[in-house]
Design a protein around this motif. Sequence first.
Motif, PDB file in Angstrom:
ATOM      1  N   THR A  81       0.829  -1.204   0.000  1.00  0.00           N
ATOM      2  CA  THR A  81       0.000   0.000   0.000  1.00  0.00           C
ATOM      3  C   THR A  81       0.862   1.252   0.000  1.00  0.00           C
ATOM      4  O   THR A  81       0.598   2.210  -0.735  1.00  0.00           O
ATOM      5  CB  THR A  81      -0.940  -0.002   1.227  1.00  0.00           C
ATOM      6  OG1 THR A  81      -1.776  -1.152   1.149  1.00  0.00           O
ATOM      7  CG2 THR A  81      -1.786   1.246   1.281  1.00  0.00           C
ATOM      8  N   LYS A  82       1.908   1.244   0.810  1.00  0.00           N
ATOM      9  CA  LYS A  82       2.770   2.418   0.912  1.00  0.00           C
ATOM     10  C   LYS A  82       3.467   2.691  -0.426  1.00  0.00           C
ATOM     11  O   LYS A  82       3.552   3.842  -0.862  1.00  0.00           O
ATOM     12  CB  LYS A  82       3.802   2.207   2.024  1.00  0.00           C
ATOM     13  CG  LYS A  82       4.587   3.443   2.371  1.00  0.00           C
ATOM     14  CD  LYS A  82       3.677   4.601   2.637  1.00  0.00           C
ATOM     15  CE  LYS A  82       3.917   5.289   3.912  1.00  0.00           C
ATOM     16  NZ  LYS A  82       3.051   6.456   4.056  1.00  0.00           N
ATOM     17  N   SER A  83       3.941   1.655  -1.093  1.00  0.00           N
ATOM     18  CA  SER A  83       4.617   1.865  -2.369  1.00  0.00           C
ATOM     19  C   SER A  83       3.632   2.362  -3.430  1.00  0.00           C
ATOM     20  O   SER A  83       3.965   3.242  -4.224  1.00  0.00           O
ATOM     21  CB  SER A  83       5.348   0.596  -2.810  1.00  0.00           C
ATOM     22  OG  SER A  83       4.684  -0.138  -3.768  1.00  0.00           O
ATOM     23  N   ASN A  85       0.859   4.116  -2.834  1.00  0.00           N
ATOM     24  CA  ASN A  85       0.520   5.496  -2.478  1.00  0.00           C
ATOM     25  C   ASN A  85       1.619   6.465  -2.911  1.00  0.00           C
ATOM     26  O   ASN A  85       1.335   7.552  -3.419  1.00  0.00           O
ATOM     27  CB  ASN A  85       0.276   5.631  -0.975  1.00  0.00           C
ATOM     28  CG  ASN A  85      -1.005   4.963  -0.535  1.00  0.00           C
ATOM     29  OD1 ASN A  85      -1.826   4.555  -1.347  1.00  0.00           O
ATOM     30  ND2 ASN A  85      -1.176   4.836   0.763  1.00  0.00           N
ATOM     31  N   VAL A 125       3.684   6.816   8.205  1.00  0.00           N
ATOM     32  CA  VAL A 125       4.100   5.425   8.324  1.00  0.00           C
ATOM     33  C   VAL A 125       3.242   4.781   9.407  1.00  0.00           C
ATOM     34  O   VAL A 125       3.181   5.262  10.536  1.00  0.00           O
ATOM     35  CB  VAL A 125       5.601   5.305   8.689  1.00  0.00           C
ATOM     36  CG1 VAL A 125       5.975   3.862   8.931  1.00  0.00           C
ATOM     37  CG2 VAL A 125       6.454   5.912   7.592  1.00  0.00           C
TER      38      VAL A 125
END
Length: 129
Positions: A81-83, A85, A125
Motif C-alpha cells: 500500500t505504501k509503495s 501510495n 508510516v
Amino acid sequence: MDEIVGEPARAVPKEISRAVKVWYRGSNILRFLHISLGLIAIVLSITVASKIIDPNDTIFSWIAWGTAIATGLLTSFNLGTKSNNMRNAWRLLNEATIRYENQKDMTLEKLVDAYRDGEKLIGDVVVNL
C-alpha cells in the motif's frame, strides 16, 4: 486548455521539483523492497514447507527465521500500500508539474494543491503490530 509544445514556459519552484524527484526515488525503493521481501518470503516458506532441507539441520532454522522476518516486515509496514501510495502521489505531482511548465491556465496555486494532495496520498508510516 493549452496544448503542450516546445520548451517549458515557466520554471517549477525548486521545492516542487525536489519533491517530484524524491517521491519517484522513494516509490522505486518501496516497490523494490515490497517485491524483494515478497519473493524472499515465498521462496523461503516453500523451502521450509517442502522440507527439502533436513529440519534438524541448522540452516533450516535460519531459513524459517528469514521467512518470519520477511513476512513480518511485509505485513507490519504494509509495504504494498505504501509503495502504491507513493507512486500515485508522484504521478499526481509529476502531471501537475508538466502542466504548470506548459499550460498557462495551470496556476501556482493548483500546483501547490497537487503537492498537498500528494502528501495526503503518501500519508504517515503506519506499523501494524
